[in-house]
Scaffold this motif. Structure first.
Motif, PDB file in Angstrom:
ATOM      1  N   GLY A  88      15.079  55.045 -34.308  1.00 16.89           N
ATOM      2  CA  GLY A  88      14.636  54.636 -32.847  1.00 16.89           C
ATOM      3  C   GLY A  88      15.919  54.778 -31.959  1.00 16.89           C
ATOM      4  N   VAL A 243      13.929  55.064 -25.523  1.00 18.26           N
ATOM      5  CA  VAL A 243      12.443  54.901 -25.589  1.00 18.26           C
ATOM      6  C   VAL A 243      12.015  55.996 -26.066  1.00 18.26           C
ATOM      7  CG1 VAL A 243      10.486  54.391 -24.318  1.00 18.26           C
ATOM      8  CG2 VAL A 243      12.653  53.412 -23.548  1.00 18.26           C
ATOM      9  N   GLY A 245       8.858  57.793 -29.175  1.00 17.70           N
ATOM     10  CA  GLY A 245       7.541  57.549 -29.526  1.00 17.70           C
ATOM     11  C   GLY A 245       6.351  58.265 -28.788  1.00 17.70           C
ATOM     12  N   ILE A 281       7.849  48.486 -31.015  1.00 20.03           N
ATOM     13  CA  ILE A 281       8.834  48.110 -31.791  1.00 20.03           C
ATOM     14  C   ILE A 281      10.303  48.015 -30.854  1.00 20.03           C
ATOM     15  CG2 ILE A 281      10.634  48.222 -33.836  1.00 20.03           C
ATOM     16  CD1 ILE A 281       8.568  49.811 -35.419  1.00 20.03           C
ATOM     17  N   ILE A 318      10.318  51.747 -29.756  1.00 19.09           N
ATOM     18  CA  ILE A 318       9.702  52.683 -30.462  1.00 19.09           C
ATOM     19  C   ILE A 318       8.017  52.400 -29.830  1.00 19.09           C
ATOM     20  CG2 ILE A 318       8.756  53.769 -32.475  1.00 19.09           C
ATOM     21  CD1 ILE A 318      11.589  52.507 -33.724  1.00 19.09           C
ATOM     22  N   MET A 320       4.168  52.764 -29.676  1.00 15.63           N
ATOM     23  CA  MET A 320       2.900  53.492 -30.560  1.00 15.63           C
ATOM     24  C   MET A 320       1.781  53.546 -29.951  1.00 15.63           C
ATOM     25  SD  MET A 320       4.175  52.002 -34.202  1.00 15.63           S
ATOM     26  CE  MET A 320       5.538  50.958 -33.535  1.00 15.63           C
TER      27      MET A 320
END
Lengths: 422, 157, 748
Positions: A88, A243, A245, A281, A318, A320
């Motif tokens: 990440g 940043v 994801g 995360i 990260i 999601m």
């Protein structure tokens, strides 16, 4: 935004000595060479600035520098940790590519403050492009007489070298990194003794993250207070956040500490098309995962993220969305720690493999209800019992994934398939 | 085993470290020797590096097997090191790995019959905002798509 | 360091500031479990078993790596500690096979012991266990690396004590594997200690493998007699046989280590070549007889050969492996009979020129020298434990210079290795002496000497060092100028306030000197005895083919018209040929007795097992023989009475009046330095099979440079004195260095 390490990001040839100098680069270094600043003053400014280690642990940089026995005889070293590898995280890569001179100047200042005439920048082995950039910048700095012995006729000497890694996450741990520079396996050392007393080649050594070093010239140029004011209490300055994801525009952002997460998410273009925020995360794969609710209420600073239930870490966010299967995601993270454990100490060597195998069995459809308690028990037994933080890093995601998304794990065990992906 | 040119390169690294600390150059020495020997490290290569740096062989072997960037069996001319860690996974790395395997007709860990390419699944390469990504040689390829992969593969000779 | 007070489990104890917590708990008898910690090795802190709770520390701390400080409060037994220790134990067992019933370590396994106390009675681990493929790492150590718990004691042993990094940890994480470089064998002369330090059954003794469960054996403390150190060992026995030898701690002697030679020599005890029954030769044919018959035959034979006033027609020779008591009894028998023909120095060409040089530095003091000069020795193979102390000194900063005929493989840094021809050894010492004496009145034999640079620099080091030692080694014993060399060393040592260490003779030779097992007034030395062709000889564990400098002369002396009494632990063809009676005697571990080490320390030991079949301890045989010979003063109840008589007897040392000669004799031809392989130095070793399969045991070479080879008209691929020739320019001129497994042919 982009006021410190990324100050010149939008300029052409921003990595060049010319651009760096035009924006005030090496002014602090020149003052030092002319004897206008003392080490004590620098340490005070750093303390005022509230700069905390940007590699993940968040230890106050000024305090760390004050621990070095600068008056003692013999060689001392400063070492820059550019072994960026926490899943990440990809900010140091960009600092090396786009602002290498800030790292050089920061390290040179560190060398002066801690009376260390030699520095090493440990760059992960895969970062060949950043390595070449940094080497190019080093050459420029040497050619311009900014580095070397008795620089500009002063009594100050500072030689700076790069050392390349060869593929081992653990070398981001500062003592493993020292072992690696010494040409050994990257196995963390037990502490005490701490590197400030027994470090590289057995000599007093201070290790800081790339972003920490790169922040130093700007802090000193404008004063520690100005930097502190950029951020919030207990979290001075700006910080780079990677940043990645499920966002529309993944990127690195240098933003003031204390910025709300939802603003950061907006900067990254919001969620990618069709997705709904499910989990975040916030500080790199080793930090606990947060639910969407907790994340949206969070501010991006040390205390704000801690209040939300996680850690700022290296500032690796990260994101999601609701298509993410948390069981499979944790399995992937568990594989990472299992793969990257150095093998030296028992709980990590044996525990990371155990965690991974239980999760793998689960995603293979062979989970049993007891597995959840087993995972919690194994991570708890690793926690706090290892030489370095990798053990804790492997344990923390397990606990937080199970705490926040337990029903997905139960579903996977019961049905032998993912609740999300079917 | 180690060419004069390689020795020159290794010597340049040795110079970075204090006198008597030439073993600090072992990681680069191994890479340099590996590059000269079909991208893999034989026992002789490790022995040669140990001799050149005046290190115990087992100490060199430890380093050569600890770090991920060394190969101990023949690799392809080009190694595709594809990240499958979290950010890349969230962005479809697993599908791209399947695609690569299918396209090249090999599994990860294998070398194409012509010896040109092998694919290695690796952990985070630190380019998460450019996920999914892979590395070939010194170069990173980011924001990969199947189409982009086709284009890249076409350039590998 | 200052004494401080800390609190452990509520009790105040005294400690030294900065020492590790585990040393304090060990001293106080507080049990803290551990696997990677070993008191003689560096701290690894990696097994995590010794976690304890230190107040104020957020996480549990490893006792092995936590320095103590004033007021520290430690808990070793609370719930937090128990939980951590139990967790670590569970992790250790995750990949450890549960094959204790077939594991040689069973019963002495640290993992098993700790698991009993700290482990859980059930495991939650249900994934597959790791399996590690084993490599053959040589004839001494068997590996079962699936059992390895990665404590790295063996790795650290090699790096820190053995001095060669052979074992290492390859791979990482769960794949971390402890192994040598690419399946190669372990070569260290101290390798067997890895078996002792291994806490589990990963490294076990190969010769002992699957022989027995460890708890079936008795352990008898004993002393190893293969070198000048007398390492302390336990002989582990079962049903009257020594089945294994392990180290016994003694910080003043061998610390906690023993050489492979001392560890594995016991294998020879059960060799089929043991002499088991008394035999007498009747009309040229051997006949097995009862002891009384054999002894009567002996007494009769001696009487027939030697009439009352001809006692000087009898001679006694003993090998250097005999015990102090055996040396003492045999010399007493000879002297009571009226003969002074007594000697143990069998290996020396010219006994007129034999070395006398006192040792005046203790083993433990060797560690703290700051400068050492080694002359004529490869201490690593000849005296491994002395070499270990020297290595410690070098690691602590000492410099060592060497004067040898060829370079040897030292396991520490050598300051300068001076390779010179044997005929120059005396010369360089004279140069050193001259450099030392430069302002003082020079001796007249130094008048024509001018010192080369290396001699001056050695002299300088000797003069400036605070604790220096000059070491005289085995390679000098047959140097024609040996006595001059020894005298020069003695003189240089005096002038530079250096200690001397004489390691030119080995095994139990110091005991022989203590027992006065040397010719007295009018007596013949070993060579003279052979030359004189006496009427009778008593030989104590001698193997003429191997033990004499000149075996041809020995065989001649023991020929037809003489009566030879052989007391032997092993039989061989040559003994059968030249003896008239063969009396089977006990070997190592089968007799009580004493060894005298380089410190002059008399170390007595009891028999660990009885001598096999009809063989008997030699001291008992000698005592009965003395009685049968009707000699007075042999009424001993046990061997300890003999020991104290031997130790307390008055010995007078004659002053050495032999002149010093330092002139280089380049024209004298080619010097041959013959050295037995370290695993062939005595009869027991020659029968210890595993040692002979090692790399050290296999060395069998006559090394010389090209010009010497040309002069001798040999080349690589040919043999010299029966030993394969190795041509290397690293050997000094006019010199052949032979390291051989068996006797060399026709040497003179």
């Amino acid at each position: 935004m982009n006021e410190v390490c990324f100050k010149n990001l939008n300029k052409e040839e921003c990595h060049s000595l010319k651009v760096y100098r035009e924006s005030g680069g090496y002014k602090v270094w020149h003052k030092i060479l002319q004897g206008e600043i003392t080490p004590e003053e620098i340490i005070d400014e750093l303390k005022t600035s509230g700069l905390r280690g940007r590699g993940g642990a968040g230890f106050p940089t000024g305090l760390k520098w004050s621990f070095m026995p600068r008056q003692s005889d013999g060689q001392k070293y400063v070492v820059c940790n550019s072994d960026e590898g926490e899943p990440g995280t990809c900010k140091d890569r960009d600092i090396l590519r786009y602002n290498p001179h800030a790292v050089i100047e920061g390290m040179a200042i560190g060398g002066f403050v801690m009376n260390a005439s030699v520095g090493y920048n440990y760059i992960r082995g895969e970062f060949m492009e950043p390595f070449k950039r940094f080497e190019g910048a080093l050459k420029e700095a040497y050619d311009a007489g900014l580095l070397g012995k008795n620089i500009n006729g002063s009594s100050i000497s500072f030689d700076l070298y790069t050392h390349l890694g060869a593929g081992a996450y653990i070398c981001g741990e500062e003592t493993a990194l020292l072992e690696s520079i010494e040409g050994k396996k990257g196995q963390p050392r037990f502490k005490p003794p701490f590197p400030a007393n027994v470090g590289l080649f057995g000599k007093p050594t201070t290790i800081n993250n790339t972003e920490s070093f790169a922040s130093v010239p700007e802090i000193l140029a404008n004063g520690g207070q100005r930097f502190a004011d950029l951020g919030v209490e207990n979290s001075g300055g700006c910080k780079l956040f990677s940043v990645s994801g499920h966002v529309a525009k993944p990127a690195n952002f240098e933003i003031p500490m204390g910025t709300p997460f939802k603003d950061l998410l907006e900067m990254a273009g919001g969620m990618r098309k069709g997705g709904k925020l499910k989990a975040v995360i916030p500080g790199g794969s080793s930090t606990p995962v947060l639910t969407a609710e907790a994340a949206m209420a969070m501010t991006m600073d040390y205390d704000g993220i801690e209040v939300a239930g996680s850690m700022l870490g290296a500032g690796s966010v990260i994101v999601m969305d609701d298509s993410t299967c948390m069981v499979e995601t944790l399995t992937r993270l568990a594989h990472f720690y299992y793969d990257e454990s150095c093998g030296q100490c028992t709980p990590c060597r044996e525990g990371t493999g155990w965690l991974y195998r239980v999760l793998k069995r689960m995603t293979d459809g062979d989970g049993v209800p007891e597995d959840i308690d087993l995972l919690l028990s194994v991570q708890d037994k690793i926690m706090g019992n290892t030489i370095c933080a990798l053990g804790d890093a492997a344990a923390m995601p397990v606990e937080s994934f199970l705490r926040n998304f337990r029903s997905e794990f139960e579903y996977y065990i019961e049905h032998g398939r993912s609740m999300i992906k079917g | 085993m180690i060419s004069d040119k390689a020795k020159e390169q290794i010597d340049a690294w040795i110079k970075k470290y204090p006198e008597g600390r030439q073993s600090s150059a072992v990681m680069e020495a191994l890479k340099i020797v590996q590059a000269e020997n079909a991208n893999s490290l034989s026992a002789e290569a490790i022995q040669a590096v140990a001799d050149y740096l005046d290190m115990p062989r087992i100490a060199v072997q430890e380093v050569a097997t600890f770090y991920e960037n060394y190969n101990h069996k023949p690799a392809g001319k080009h190694t595709i090191r594809i990240c499958h860690n979290i950010s890349c996974m969230l962005n479809g790395a697993d599908n791209l790995i399947d695609y690569l395997e299918q396209k090249l007709g090999i599994r990860t860990g294998e070398v194409t019959k012509d010896g040109l390419i092998n694919v290695k699944k690796v952990e985070c390469l630190g380019a998460c905002v450019g996920a999914p990504m892979f590395q070939i040689g010194d170069k990173y390829y980011e924001n990969l798509t199947e189409k982009k992969i086709d284009e890249i593969l076409a350039t590998l000779k | 360091m200052a004494d401080i007070e800390i609190e452990i489990d509520g009790n105040v104890v005294t400690a030294q500031a900065g020492e590790m917590l585990i040393s304090v708990t060990d001293r106080e008898g507080i049990s803290v479990p551990r696997f990677c910690y070993h008191k003689k090795l560096s701290v690894a802190a990696s097994c995590r078993m010794c976690l304890v709770d230190v107040e104020g520390a957020p996480k549990p701390q490893t006792a092995c790596s936590t320095p103590v400080n004033e007021g520290m409060k430690v808990h070793t037994q609370n719930a937090k500690v128990k939980a951590s220790q139990k967790a670590v134990m569970e992790f250790l067992l995750v990949n450890h096979p549960l094959d204790c019933p077939i594991c040689d370590q069973g019963g002495e396994c640290e993992l098993q012991d700790v698991a009993m106390t700290y482990g859980s009675d059930m495991s939650y681990f249900s994934e597959g266990k790791r399996v590690v493929v084993d490599n053959d790492i040589g004839p001494l150590i068997h590996t079962d690396m699936t059992r390895c718990i990665h404590c790295t004691r063996c790795v650290r042993f090699g790096n820190e004590i053995g001095g060669i990094a052979e074992m290492g940890g390859t791979g990482r994480g769960e794949d971390l594997k402890i192994e040598p470089f690419l399946q190669e064998g372990i070569t260290s002369e101290l390798s067997g200690n890895m078996i002792d330090v291994c806490p589990v059954g990963a490294l076990t003794s190969k010769p002992f493998r699957y022989a027995l469960r460890t708890w079936q054996m008795n352990a008898t403390p004993s002393i190893a007699r293969h070198d000048l150190v007398g390492s302390n060992v336990f002989a582990q026995t079962y049903k009257g046989k020594v089945r294994r030898v392990v180290a016994k701690d003694n910080d003043n002697v061998n610390e906690t280590w023993i050489s492979d030679r001392d560890r594995f020599s016991y294998e020879g005890l059960s060799h089929e070549n043991r002499l088991l029954k008394p035999q007498i030769k009747l009309n040229g044919k051997w006949k097995e007889v009862q002891w009384n018959e054999a002894l009567e035959f002996t007494v009769r034979g001696l009487a027939n050969q030697v009439s009352d006033n001809q006692a000087n027609e009898i001679g006694a020779l003993a090998s250097n492996t005999a015990t102090l008591e055996e040396f003492y009894l045999l010399q007493k028998i000879l002297r009571e009979m009226g003969s002074e023909n007594i000697d143990h120095r069998l290996d020396i060409k010219d006994l007129e020129n034999s070395i006398t040089l006192d040792s005046n530095i203790k083993l433990t003091e060797l560690e703290s020298i700051d400068y050492g000069l080694i002359i004529g020795s490869n201490p690593r193979l000849e005296q491994p434990m002395i070499n270990h102390r020297l290595r410690k000194a070098v690691l602590a900063g000492a410099d060592i210079d060497v004067v040898n005929v060829m370079p040897f493989d030292f396991n520490y840094r050598i300051n300068s290795e001076n390779i010179i021809s044997p005929y120059q050894t005396a010369t360089i010492l004279a140069e050193i002496s001259k450099s030392v004496l430069k302002s003082v009145h020079a001796k007249n034999y130094l008048s024509n000497v001018s010192a080369r640079d290396s001699a001056q620099s050695i002299a300088n080091r000797l003069l400036t060092a605070d604790n220096s030692v000059i070491i005289l080694g085995e390679h000098i014993i047959n140097n024609p100028q040996a006595i001059s060399i020894a005298k020069l060393i003695s003189e240089i040592a005096q002038q530079t306030n250096s200690a001397t260490l004489n390691i030119s003779a080995t095994s139990n030779s110091i005991a022989a000197e203590m027992a006065n097992f040397v010719p007295g007034q009018g007596g013949l030395d070993a060579n003279a005895m052979l030359a004189a062709k006496l009427k009778a000889y008593i030989l104590l564990d001698i193997y003429p083919e191997y033990d004499f400098h000149n075996s041809v002369k020995a065989l001649e002396a023991f020929g037809n018209n003489t009566f030879v009494v052989s007391m032997n632990s092993f039989k061989d063809k040559v003994i059968s040929q030249c003896s008239d009676v063969m009396l089977p005697i006990a070997s190592f571990y089968e007799t009580s007795g004493s060894h005298v080490n380089i410190d002059g320390k008399v170390q007595s030991f009891a028999a660990a097992v009885s001598a096999p079949s009809e063989s008997k301890p030699a001291w008992k045989v000698l005592k009965v023989l003395a009685d049968l010979l009707k000699l007075q003063g042999f009424h001993y109840e046990d061997s300890t009475q003999i020991t104290s008589e031997a130790v307390n007897q008055n010995r007078q040392k004659a002053t050495d009046e032999r002149p010093v000669s330092v002139i280089a004799e380049a024209k004298r031809g080619i010097d041959v330095i013959y050295q037995k392989s370290p695993y062939a130095t005595d009869v027991l070793l020659r029968h210890a099979s595993a040692l002979h399969a090692t790399k050290i045991g296999q060395v069998h070479l006559a090394s010389m440079n090209k010009s010497t080879a040309e002069k001798l008209q040999v080349e690589r691929g040919k043999k010299y004195l029966g030993v394969p020739v190795m041509v290397t320019e690293s050997v000094a001129n006019d010199c052949v260095f032979i390291n051989a497994r068996h006797p060399i042919g026709g040497k003179s």
